[in-house]
Design a protein around this motif. Structure first.
Motif, PDB file in Angstrom:
ATOM      1  N   THR A 146      50.714  11.176  30.055  1.00 29.90           N
ATOM      2  CA  THR A 146      50.074  10.254  30.601  1.00 29.90           C
ATOM      3  C   THR A 146      48.970  11.451  32.236  1.00 29.90           C
ATOM      4  O   THR A 146      48.739  13.318  31.895  1.00 29.90           O
ATOM      5  N   SER A 147      49.103  11.223  32.993  1.00 35.53           N
ATOM      6  CA  SER A 147      48.493  12.085  34.452  1.00 35.53           C
ATOM      7  C   SER A 147      48.693  11.474  35.351  1.00 35.53           C
ATOM      8  O   SER A 147      49.630  10.413  35.592  1.00 35.53           O
ATOM      9  N   GLY A 148      48.663  12.105  36.933  1.00 31.57           N
ATOM     10  CA  GLY A 148      49.373  12.089  37.935  1.00 31.57           C
ATOM     11  C   GLY A 148      48.371  11.269  38.404  1.00 31.57           C
ATOM     12  O   GLY A 148      48.379  10.105  39.527  1.00 31.57           O
ATOM     13  N   ALA A 149      46.484  10.951  37.951  1.00 28.15           N
ATOM     14  CA  ALA A 149      45.682  10.087  38.302  1.00 28.15           C
ATOM     15  C   ALA A 149      46.070   8.695  38.011  1.00 28.15           C
ATOM     16  O   ALA A 149      45.712   7.781  39.026  1.00 28.15           O
ATOM     17  N   ALA A 150      46.870   8.350  37.356  1.00 30.11           N
ATOM     18  CA  ALA A 150      47.899   7.143  37.124  1.00 30.11           C
ATOM     19  C   ALA A 150      48.561   6.172  38.843  1.00 30.11           C
ATOM     20  O   ALA A 150      48.638   5.483  38.549  1.00 30.11           O
ATOM     21  N   ALA A 163      43.669   3.757  32.140  1.00 26.50           N
ATOM     22  CA  ALA A 163      44.133   3.875  31.431  1.00 26.50           C
ATOM     23  C   ALA A 163      45.438   4.442  31.078  1.00 26.50           C
ATOM     24  O   ALA A 163      46.701   4.261  30.162  1.00 26.50           O
ATOM     25  N   LYS A 164      45.871   5.490  31.962  1.00 26.04           N
ATOM     26  CA  LYS A 164      46.942   6.033  31.835  1.00 26.04           C
ATOM     27  C   LYS A 164      48.144   5.680  33.212  1.00 26.04           C
ATOM     28  O   LYS A 164      49.288   5.678  32.698  1.00 26.04           O
ATOM     29  N   ALA A 165      47.926   4.738  33.273  1.00 32.76           N
ATOM     30  CA  ALA A 165      48.628   4.236  33.668  1.00 32.76           C
ATOM     31  C   ALA A 165      49.109   3.071  33.521  1.00 32.76           C
ATOM     32  O   ALA A 165      50.402   2.753  33.173  1.00 32.76           O
ATOM     33  N   ALA A 166      48.462   2.531  32.320  1.00 33.22           N
ATOM     34  CA  ALA A 166      48.546   1.879  31.294  1.00 33.22           C
ATOM     35  C   ALA A 166      49.892   1.893  30.308  1.00 33.22           C
ATOM     36  O   ALA A 166      50.939   1.813  29.299  1.00 33.22           O
TER      37      ALA A 166
END
Length: 257
Positions: A146-150, A163-166
């Motif tokens: 995923t990503s820290g952006a989530a 998208a990454k949070a999902a």
């Protein structure tokens, strides 16, 4: 079993998407070094063929597959090829994905939908496809990149962050559904010096990013591979539904705006 033996992947078979470059390549190489047979999948066959050949030169087992995770038939073919090549499938790394900044008034809903499909739906389907084989093998492990952006709140990243949070929350939910045979975890990288990031990097941008990172430097792909090895190995046998944040200590986005 000694502590170091707990990090062994001997006898396992891993499918790694987006394995031709960057984080995916580093994870494929790490898994092979730890003893796994690795199925290297990516859209560009030449890239994954080079990674698979490197693994074989180092004494490991690997095959290369051309696979666009946006395509359901290619997802199904990749899983089938992995089982045909090595007789089983025990590990999946959903690494393929991505997306850049966007203007919320200019990005169409169709483009937003494609981003969700690329990052989330493809991972969901691959887990569905791999789970029966993992259960047959008596064990399974999934890692979603995923990503820290989530978790960062920032402007102009609604597409990628959503998208990454999902994907992050999907993994947490499926970890409950597939336990205890299959463990599902995630890694949330911060700024990692990949070829893609290097292509837009300037000395000024790098300095800003390093100054905004508590550990004072950008991450390397091997930092993510090390976390992926831990989550895939018996060393993390009591860990599922979790996210490891490998981001140099950053609590907000380090990218200059």
């Amino acid at each position: 079993m000694s502590l170091l033996e707990r990090f062994s992947l001997d006898g396992s078979v891993a499918l790694v998407t987006g394995a031709g470059k960057g984080i995916g390549q580093a994870i494929a190489l790490a898994y092979a070094e730890a003893g796994a047979s690795v199925v290297c999948a990516a859209r560009t066959l030449a890239d994954v063929e080079a990674v698979a050949e490197q693994i074989r030169r180092q004494g490991g087992q690997a095959i290369a597959l051309s696979c666009d995770v946006n395509d359901a038939a290619q997802r199904e073919a990749a899983v089938a090829a992995a089982v045909a090549a090595f007789g089983k499938l025990t590990h999946l790394v959903n690494n393929a994905g991505g997306g850049g900044p966007n203007s919320p008034l200019k990005l169409s809903w169709q483009e937003f939908d494609r981003s969700m499909h690329f990052n989330v739906t493809s991972a969901y389907h691959l887990i569905q496809l791999c789970a029966p084989h993992m259960r047959e093998a008596g064990q399974g492990n999934v890692i979603n990149i995923t990503s820290g952006a989530a978790r960062y709140i920032q402007r102009n990243f609604s597409r990628y962050a959503a998208a990454k949070a999902a994907l992050t929350h999907l993994g947490k939910m499926l970890a409950q559904d597939f336990a205890p045979v299959i463990r599902i975890n995630a890694i949330a990288p911060g700024p990692i010096m990949t070829d893609a990031l290097a292509g837009v990097m300037t000395d000024e941008i790098r300095q800003i990013m390093e100054n905004n990172t508590p550990l004072g430097c950008l991450g390397e792909v091997e930092d993510i591979a090390a976390a992926a090895l831990y989550l895939a190995s018996p060393a993390s046998r009591w860990v599922t539904g979790k996210v490891i944040e490998v981001d140099g200590g950053a609590e907000t986005s380090v990218f200059p705006t």
